[in-house]
Design a protein around this motif. Structure first.
Motif, PDB file in Angstrom:
ATOM      1  N   THR A   1       1.221  42.320  65.164  1.00 25.58           N
ATOM      2  CA  THR A   1       2.471  41.638  64.835  1.00 25.58           C
ATOM      3  C   THR A   1       3.198  42.470  63.797  1.00 25.58           C
ATOM      4  OG1 THR A   1       1.577  39.443  65.299  1.00 25.58           O
ATOM      5  CG2 THR A   1       3.546  39.552  63.910  1.00 25.58           C
ATOM      6  N   LEU A   2       4.408  42.897  64.122  1.00 24.42           N
ATOM      7  CA  LEU A   2       5.205  43.734  63.232  1.00 24.42           C
ATOM      8  C   LEU A   2       6.039  42.829  62.338  1.00 24.42           C
ATOM      9  CD1 LEU A   2       5.491  46.821  62.991  1.00 24.42           C
ATOM     10  CD2 LEU A   2       7.571  46.643  64.371  1.00 24.42           C
ATOM     11  N   ARG A   3       5.778  42.886  61.037  1.00 20.69           N
ATOM     12  CA  ARG A   3       6.476  42.030  60.077  1.00 20.69           C
ATOM     13  C   ARG A   3       7.583  42.838  59.408  1.00 20.69           C
ATOM     14  NH1 ARG A   3       1.072  40.512  60.041  1.00 20.69           N
ATOM     15  NH2 ARG A   3       0.763  38.285  60.451  1.00 20.69           N
ATOM     16  N   ILE A   4       8.820  42.383  59.589  1.00 22.27           N
ATOM     17  CA  ILE A   4      10.001  43.173  59.229  1.00 22.27           C
ATOM     18  C   ILE A   4      10.846  42.432  58.211  1.00 22.27           C
ATOM     19  CG2 ILE A   4      12.099  44.258  60.159  1.00 22.27           C
ATOM     20  CD1 ILE A   4      10.526  44.058  62.933  1.00 22.27           C
ATOM     21  N   ILE A   5      11.379  43.176  57.251  1.00 23.25           N
ATOM     22  CA  ILE A   5      12.389  42.684  56.316  1.00 23.25           C
ATOM     23  C   ILE A   5      13.580  43.625  56.404  1.00 23.25           C
ATOM     24  CG2 ILE A   5      12.972  42.238  53.900  1.00 23.25           C
ATOM     25  CD1 ILE A   5       9.941  41.949  53.366  1.00 23.25           C
ATOM     26  N   THR A   6      14.788  43.089  56.566  1.00 18.51           N
ATOM     27  CA  THR A   6      15.989  43.905  56.443  1.00 18.51           C
ATOM     28  C   THR A   6      16.904  43.255  55.420  1.00 18.51           C
ATOM     29  OG1 THR A   6      17.775  45.042  57.625  1.00 18.51           O
ATOM     30  CG2 THR A   6      17.263  42.787  58.346  1.00 18.51           C
ATOM     31  N   TRP A   7      17.557  44.098  54.584  1.00 17.78           N
ATOM     32  CA  TRP A   7      18.343  43.542  53.481  1.00 17.78           C
ATOM     33  C   TRP A   7      19.416  44.535  53.055  1.00 17.78           C
ATOM     34  CZ3 TRP A   7      15.739  41.594  48.286  1.00 17.78           C
ATOM     35  CH2 TRP A   7      16.617  40.700  47.639  1.00 17.78           C
ATOM     36  N   ASN A   8      20.657  44.073  53.046  1.00 19.69           N
ATOM     37  CA  ASN A   8      21.735  44.821  52.396  1.00 19.69           C
ATOM     38  C   ASN A   8      21.697  44.427  50.925  1.00 19.69           C
ATOM     39  OD1 ASN A   8      24.179  45.652  51.220  1.00 19.69           O
ATOM     40  ND2 ASN A   8      25.310  45.439  53.132  1.00 19.69           N
ATOM     41  N   ILE A   9      21.242  45.346  50.081  1.00 25.06           N
ATOM     42  CA  ILE A   9      21.033  44.999  48.672  1.00 25.06           C
ATOM     43  C   ILE A   9      22.277  45.240  47.823  1.00 25.06           C
ATOM     44  CG2 ILE A   9      18.559  45.437  48.840  1.00 25.06           C
ATOM     45  CD1 ILE A   9      19.095  48.049  47.213  1.00 25.06           C
ATOM     46  N   CYS A  10      23.376  45.644  48.438  1.00 25.50           N
ATOM     47  CA  CYS A  10      24.633  45.983  47.738  1.00 25.50           C
ATOM     48  C   CYS A  10      24.330  46.737  46.446  1.00 25.50           C
ATOM     49  CB  CYS A  10      25.528  44.767  47.507  1.00 25.50           C
ATOM     50  SG  CYS A  10      24.947  43.520  46.358  1.00 25.50           S
ATOM     51  N   GLY A  11      23.553  47.791  46.582  1.00 23.57           N
ATOM     52  CA  GLY A  11      23.062  48.502  45.423  1.00 23.57           C
ATOM     53  C   GLY A  11      24.100  49.346  44.709  1.00 23.57           C
ATOM     54  N   GLU A  12      25.227  49.632  45.391  1.00 25.42           N
ATOM     55  CA  GLU A  12      26.193  50.538  44.793  1.00 25.42           C
ATOM     56  C   GLU A  12      27.574  49.913  44.635  1.00 25.42           C
ATOM     57  OE1 GLU A  12      28.818  54.282  44.735  1.00 25.42           O
ATOM     58  OE2 GLU A  12      28.857  52.619  46.163  1.00 25.42           O
ATOM     59  N   ALA A  13      27.756  48.719  45.180  1.00 25.33           N
ATOM     60  CA  ALA A  13      29.088  48.111  45.210  1.00 25.33           C
ATOM     61  C   ALA A  13      29.430  47.428  43.897  1.00 25.33           C
ATOM     62  CB  ALA A  13      29.164  47.090  46.351  1.00 25.33           C
ATOM     63  N   GLY A  14      30.701  47.478  43.564  1.00 25.01           N
ATOM     64  CA  GLY A  14      31.256  46.629  42.512  1.00 25.01           C
ATOM     65  C   GLY A  14      30.670  46.801  41.134  1.00 25.01           C
ATOM     66  N   GLY A  15      31.077  45.930  40.245  1.00 25.03           N
ATOM     67  CA  GLY A  15      30.589  45.989  38.892  1.00 25.03           C
ATOM     68  C   GLY A  15      30.914  44.740  38.112  1.00 25.03           C
ATOM     69  N   GLU A  16      32.188  44.553  37.799  1.00 21.02           N
ATOM     70  CA  GLU A  16      32.602  43.461  36.931  1.00 21.02           C
ATOM     71  C   GLU A  16      32.763  42.157  37.695  1.00 21.02           C
ATOM     72  OE1 GLU A  16      32.788  43.665  33.676  1.00 21.02           O
ATOM     73  OE2 GLU A  16      32.164  45.772  33.789  1.00 21.02           O
ATOM     74  N   ARG A  17      32.348  41.086  37.044  1.00 17.78           N
ATOM     75  CA  ARG A  17      32.538  39.747  37.603  1.00 17.78           C
ATOM     76  C   ARG A  17      34.026  39.512  37.843  1.00 17.78           C
ATOM     77  NH1 ARG A  17      29.117  36.403  40.248  1.00 17.78           N
ATOM     78  NH2 ARG A  17      28.660  34.472  39.173  1.00 17.78           N
ATOM     79  N   GLY A  18      34.352  38.985  39.021  1.00 15.27           N
ATOM     80  CA  GLY A  18      35.739  38.729  39.376  1.00 15.27           C
ATOM     81  C   GLY A  18      36.351  39.803  40.246  1.00 15.27           C
ATOM     82  N   GLN A  19      35.753  41.002  40.300  1.00 16.33           N
ATOM     83  CA  GLN A  19      36.247  42.052  41.175  1.00 16.33           C
ATOM     84  C   GLN A  19      35.831  41.784  42.614  1.00 16.33           C
ATOM     85  OE1 GLN A  19      34.655  45.690  39.569  1.00 16.33           O
ATOM     86  NE2 GLN A  19      36.201  45.825  37.948  1.00 16.33           N
ATOM     87  N   SER A  20      36.630  42.253  43.576  1.00 10.10           N
ATOM     88  CA  SER A  20      36.335  41.984  44.979  1.00 10.10           C
ATOM     89  C   SER A  20      35.027  42.631  45.421  1.00 10.10           C
ATOM     90  CB  SER A  20      37.474  42.485  45.866  1.00 10.10           C
ATOM     91  OG  SER A  20      37.653  43.884  45.712  1.00 10.10           O
ATOM     92  N   GLY A  21      34.654  43.738  44.804  1.00  3.67           N
ATOM     93  CA  GLY A  21      33.420  44.410  45.187  1.00  3.67           C
ATOM     94  C   GLY A  21      32.233  44.052  44.326  1.00  3.67           C
ATOM     95  N   TYR A  22      32.348  42.995  43.537  1.00  3.28           N
ATOM     96  CA  TYR A  22      31.255  42.628  42.623  1.00  3.28           C
ATOM     97  C   TYR A  22      29.963  42.361  43.385  1.00  3.28           C
ATOM     98  CZ  TYR A  22      28.256  39.672  39.786  1.00  3.28           C
ATOM     99  OH  TYR A  22      27.178  39.126  39.151  1.00  3.28           O
ATOM    100  N   CYS A  23      28.883  42.821  42.814  1.00  4.94           N
ATOM    101  CA  CYS A  23      27.565  42.494  43.346  1.00  4.94           C
ATOM    102  C   CYS A  23      26.594  42.310  42.197  1.00  4.94           C
ATOM    103  CB  CYS A  23      27.064  43.606  44.261  1.00  4.94           C
ATOM    104  SG  CYS A  23      25.562  43.146  45.145  1.00  4.94           S
ATOM    105  N   PRO A  24      25.728  41.307  42.247  1.00  8.17           N
ATOM    106  CA  PRO A  24      24.807  41.062  41.141  1.00  8.17           C
ATOM    107  C   PRO A  24      23.794  42.189  40.970  1.00  8.17           C
ATOM    108  CG  PRO A  24      24.246  39.675  43.011  1.00  8.17           C
ATOM    109  CD  PRO A  24      25.569  40.304  43.320  1.00  8.17           C
ATOM    110  N   LEU A  25      23.485  42.473  39.718  1.00  9.62           N
ATOM    111  CA  LEU A  25      22.438  43.429  39.360  1.00  9.62           C
ATOM    112  C   LEU A  25      22.698  44.830  39.897  1.00  9.62           C
ATOM    113  CD1 LEU A  25      19.305  41.156  39.943  1.00  9.62           C
ATOM    114  CD2 LEU A  25      20.514  41.571  37.798  1.00  9.62           C
ATOM    115  N   ARG A  26      23.962  45.165  40.115  1.00 10.00           N
ATOM    116  CA  ARG A  26      24.280  46.507  40.601  1.00 10.00           C
ATOM    117  C   ARG A  26      23.805  47.572  39.619  1.00 10.00           C
ATOM    118  NH1 ARG A  26      26.892  50.537  39.548  1.00 10.00           N
ATOM    119  NH2 ARG A  26      27.560  49.517  37.653  1.00 10.00           N
ATOM    120  N   ASP A  27      23.825  47.232  38.327  1.00  2.00           N
ATOM    121  CA  ASP A  27      23.433  48.197  37.304  1.00  2.00           C
ATOM    122  C   ASP A  27      21.954  48.087  36.925  1.00  2.00           C
ATOM    123  OD1 ASP A  27      23.702  45.695  36.201  1.00  2.00           O
ATOM    124  OD2 ASP A  27      24.628  46.385  34.336  1.00  2.00           O
ATOM    125  N   ARG A  28      21.170  47.351  37.720  1.00  2.00           N
ATOM    126  CA  ARG A  28      19.736  47.184  37.432  1.00  2.00           C
ATOM    127  C   ARG A  28      18.912  47.563  38.671  1.00  2.00           C
ATOM    128  NH1 ARG A  28      18.438  43.921  33.205  1.00  2.00           N
ATOM    129  NH2 ARG A  28      16.377  44.867  33.500  1.00  2.00           N
TER     130      ARG A  28
END
Length: 321
Positions: free
Chosen positions: A42-69
């Protein structure tokens, strides 16, 4: 077509060969510290867009949580892999190819027995480097619990006919020692422009060219019922089987600042070939909505309640009897 594979070897792995052919980089390497125990039933799979590079400041359209962590995101992915007893992890919007990047941190967090590969893509400005002090290049990644013996990648997004955008979006496939299935991942352009269909056709052709049963994962930026995804839906089984914008199937959350309303969509999917002789290959299919930030994206608003604007999707696929 621009094509790049950025391979990341685990621990003391040794790179054996690099072959370049037909515009595709091919890496052959010893990827895991321990040999594969054979193909998982049984192949156990996880896929996730972690938005690792998008956005920065709260309120911006490209904001993503923990982008800087990046270390927090990598630690959570590794913990999730242990919790799910995962065999395959695929990621989109991830930085790799440098010390301190998401991929490097994830490699260390996963530990022995895992192999990781990264394929870079470019933003619309043509740059691949991750911004605002983040290490590495933007792209997609595949991690497997086993030894990757080959990885192939190419840009699947046709050039912008207007010549404005220089964006590239790769599709990446890896072959694992002893496995029948080839794990692949990609990120499809949002919107309705004609080259979306061309990109999806190119992804399908690339995956089929691997010549093996495949699991194709990623952020497809549309629900499973979208006409643009018909070539994939007609070719593969799918998890989640039902797309749409209903809250129950959501893999993506956005905040509408004009309407001050939450918007939920099912954009992330796992497509796979059904193995011969297996009547019900999909053992489990679910969305980890508890890891998706669902707070209003407003300046001065509350802290995020998740790790990304996307949720991970989990699928357990029976590969043999």
């Amino acid at each position: 077509m621009r094509a790049t594979v950025r391979g990341v070897a685990i621990a003391s792995a040794v790179l054996l060969a690099v072959v370049v052919a037909a515009g595709v980089w091919v890496w052959s390497s010893g990827g895991a510290d321990t040999p594969s125990a054979g193909p998982p039933k049984t192949l156990r799979i996880i896929t996730w867009n972690i938005c690792g590079e998008a956005g920065g400041e709260r309120g911006q359209s490209g904001y993503c949580p923990l982008r800087d962590r990046p270390e927090k995101k990598a630690a959570k992915i590794a913990a999730l892999a242990r919790e799910r007893d995962a065999d395959v992890i695929t990621l989109q919007e991830v930085c790799g190819g440098a010390p301190g990047s998401h991929v490097a941190l994830l490699r260390a967090a996963l530990g022995p027995g895992w192999s990781v590969r990264h394929a870079e893509g470019a933003r619309p400005d043509g740059e691949t480097r991750c911004r605002d002090g983040l290490s590495g290049d933007l792209g997609v990644a595949v991690a497997v619990r086993g030894e990757i013996v080959r990885a192939r990648s190419e840009n699947a997004l046709p050039p912008d006919p207007q010549g404005v955008s220089e964006q590239t979006l790769p599709v990446l496939c890896v072959r694992v020692e002893g496995w029948t299935y080839t794990p692949c991942t990609t990120h499809i352009l949002p919107g309705e422009e004609p080259r979306v269909r061309e990109q999806i056709a190119a992804v399908r052709a690339f995956v089929r060219a691997q010549g093996r049963p495949a699991v194709l994962t990623g952020d497809f930026n549309r629900n499973a019922g979208a006409a643009q995804l018909a070539p994939l839906v007609s070719s593969y089984a799918i998890c989640p089987a039902a797309g749409g914008s209903g809250r129950g199937a959501a893999t993506y959350h956005a905040w509408d600042p004009q309407e001050r309303a939450h918007r939920f969509h099912a954009l992330d999917h796992i497509f796979f070939d059904s193995p011969q002789g297996v009547r019900d290959p999909l053992v489990d299919c679910r969305v980890g909505e508890d890891l998706m930030d669902t707070t209003p994206n407003e300046p001065g608003g509350p802290g995020p309640d998740g790790y990304s604007d996307h949720a991970p999707v989990y699928a357990d696929i029976r590969t043999g009897s």
